[in-house]
Design an enzyme around this catalytic site. Sequence first.
Site, PDB file in Angstrom:
ATOM      1  CE  LYS A 105      -3.935   2.021   2.548  1.00 61.18           C
ATOM      2  NZ  LYS A 105      -4.755   1.949   3.788  1.00 61.18           N
TER       3      LYS A 105
ATOM      4  CB  SER B 146      -7.997   3.827   2.582  1.00 64.11           C
ATOM      5  OG  SER B 146      -7.181   3.205   3.557  1.00 64.11           O
TER       6      SER B 146
ATOM      7  CB  SER C   7      -8.335   1.145   5.601  1.00 68.42           C
ATOM      8  OG  SER C   7      -8.943   2.417   5.597  1.00 68.42           O
TER       9      SER C   7
END
Lengths: 473, 461, 95
Positions: free
Chosen positions: B66, B141, B165
Amino acid sequence: MKYTMTIGIECHVQLNTKTKLFSAVDNNAVDKEPNSCVSPVDYALPGTLPVLNKAAVEKAILAGTAMNCQINLTSRFDRKHYYYPDLPKGYQISQMYQPIIGSGLIKLPDDSEVRIEHAHLEEDAGKLTHFGNYSLVDLNRAGTPLIEIVSMPDIHSPAQARLYCEELHRLMAYAGITNGDLYQGNMRFDVNISIAPEGSDKLGTRAEIKNLNSFRSIERAAEHEYQRQLALIEKGESIKQETRGWNDTTAKTTAQRSKEEAQDYRYMPDPDVPPIVLTKDFVENIAKNLPLTPTYYRNEFKKLNLDRSETEAILNYPILAKKLVDVTQNDSKLAPRIAHWFSGLLLAEENLNKDFELATASELLELSQMVEKNKLSSTAGKEVFLSLYNPKNTSKSPLALAKEMNLLQENDTDALSAIIDEVIALPECASAVTDIKNGETKAISFLIGQVMRKSAGKANPATVNQLLKQKLP
Amino acid sequence: MKVANKTTKAVDLVQAALSKIEEYKYYNIFISINADSALQQAAKIDQRIANGEKVGKLAGVPYALKDNFLSREGKTTAASRMLKDFAAPITATAVKKLEEEGAIMIGRTNLDAFAHGSSTENSYFGPTLNSQDQTRVAGGSSGGSAVAVALGIVPFALGSDTGGSIRQPASYNGVVGIKPTFGTVSRYGVVAMASSTDTIGCFANTATDTDLVMSILSGQDPKDPTSLSNFWQNKPKPDQSLRIGLISDFMAEGVDPEVKDCINHCVSKWQKNGHTVENISMPILKYGLAIYYIVQTAEVASNLSRYDGVRYGHRAQDITNLNELYGKSRDEGFMTENNRRIMIGNFVLSSGFFDAYYLKAQKARTLLINAYNDVFKKFDVLLCPVAPSPAFKIGENVNDPLAMYLEDAMSVPPSMAGLPAISIPAGTTKAGLTVGAQLIGARQSDRTLLNLASELAKEPN
Amino acid sequence: MSITKAEIIHLGKLSNISLNDQQLTNLNQDLENIISYISQLDELNTEGVEPTYQCFDMANVWREDEITEFEANREDLLALSADTANHQIKVPKVL
């Protein structure tokens, strides 16, 4: 109408830890290149986290103990938010809600007392230097541990304000938690002042003078601010609550920020730093290592009946205070002279740069003894004293130095009477000699003077006087 | 997952991943790709294997990162214009630990800028598409990482989970996602969102792979004072009968019936395996989202103060004074959602509102934690959906931030209490959209959750 | 809960973000909705409840006072800044 002034003082003390409060980087940036003592944490890189320095906690405990403050067993860190280029994270990690140091009391040399409201740990900001149309940011100082000491409004004169700050400085220096160099900004003072009609039970509106870093400017700024507020009130105007700056050259305070513009710091408990939870034992184990305080030294020096200004002058230099205690405990009769040498000679502007460690207690005692026993005139004693602080002389004893500088007093009567006979024979002394024979004794001092000159000052005047009396009955 | 050895070459594993990245470009999964250095690292590992040298537990395994993890490898953008060109001089502890075990970071995945969002639509680089339906959101996210695993590009990917997330995109894409106990994995080197609930976790296809990756990531880090000493080696609760509490508050009105069906399907499977399942109501959960959107935004506003255009990150052009430098750099560098959260956060912290909002929320948080503690006296594990519905349409919620926030209602409560929670594939809707079941446990019971999850896979559908 | 234009502008200042009128208007609407939602906490009785700032029970996580090396040095760090001069970060004059 008469007015009294009320003063409260906030003092920031930089701790002399090896590393910063929340990062393991060098905390001593004196004479170092800009930004050379900066870690990713101090630079506030994304994802970096504060890791508390245990030594800062221990030094805070010492500082609190030195101020007779209670130490709070549980304390936390909070974030104080504002934007400034010298504040990398956009917030300062401080202690707003649960400070580590609670209330306490400081007794000043004039026996007045000032209460401490609380004191807390926080990190210092970086340094800005301003140029034509830009400023440069140096973060070497960002993250240096500070304790902020907040007094109660117990101070009522500029002189007392100065006394309080000087005493704080001594307490911190003796506790050994700061380098205490005001010039380097190791201690900085914010002074709150208000005035109110004498006897009135509520305080007037206060103005805060920020960032004073010399005892003299604290006293002057307080005095000036008092006069400024007095003038306003007598003109029937009101005092604005505001922050003011002090300009040492113009000797004036000027408005900086008014209450209306005051920032909203949005204090928030810092989720990144776990709380400090201490046990009584932990605190006591640190507190018991607190070095001797100025109060202890003051009591010791009472035996020497020095006047206060002399005592306080010496107390400003822990090295000298410790030396003086050593000699006092050795021989309190010889000690006062040494104290006078310290305050009168060593602390004179031109000698402050000397290394106060050089003269040992035993050397100082020996020297004081020589003057006591008339081996040295008091003037000569002072010369030898100062030469003890010359690095070249460290290996030499006071006696050796006195010989080398040939300042030893001549007490050998044979040698002296020879000189005296010469003097008496001098034509220019003839009249004095006859005067004395006719009983005009005051002429004798003229002859003594002549003998002293011939002996290049080494003759002991008392001995000369005796011999003359024998030779000219 | 495939680990390099004498027969399986690391270079081939990396090549395969790289070509899949190419194949699925259209999904906008990656912000940057690490091809050259990934192949070099793979070659080194193959060499070491050839030399018979020791290699790590994840030797040659390509993984996706990420893009809010700092690494000296490439740029860390946090999917923002603010950090578009930010080449970090430090590497996150989690990334280092994977390196040490031979895992190979193949690229940086897309997210909502600064992890602010539940759809990966708030990315400066555009949205990532859902792995099952390209008209729908990936979730967020950590959307990019979830889709990268779902499409089989990499066997695992790292993510961060502050309020859902990892779990929500895992649910939207049918993979396993874990938000471990707060403090399990060091946060050092991960762009901070909300410090008191930020956790580092991962996506994988199976509970077993997840367990392996987490066992490597866990452990105390002197650079993160809130990291826990490693508890992963502790044995999980044996597969005896567990007491599972089904949170009825999240199986009620407003939850998509198909989602409920999937959860009930899991319930029957676990019951078959001899576990007990009982309904439990926790009224306090109703307030979880409000608590979260006060505490989280406050910490966001504070943590994003450092992005001022001075020391790093975007600095606005032709500015004449300091206020412009700050104001313009921040406006240009942040997405609307970032601004929104910073503003809310500063509202709840500002003088006059602090007690009524921030302090009130932190007290309510205590009540929430107490409620969990009570429930865990009666149950070993709690069960509920990850989100009230499957992946929604791209653009559906962009103009209604509150509706977007409501997507988090089921995932934020465990975050506020620092509890471990995982999302596991629980089935698919008629439309073919995956649904995730959320298992929540007491602190440090992470492995128990994974064990229970692995049973679902064993059971034939 | 209604928020005045003045309050939104104040929040913009606190947030240190320059926002144009359109942004302010949108944010005004969004914040009113969101703040109304989070205000539901008023229903909860939290009297005498201690707040929780950190959901773990760690304390005294501190390090010894020893200087350690960092993986990034001054040059690494300053290289990240848009404008520097003699090893310092350059900003418009701070008044």
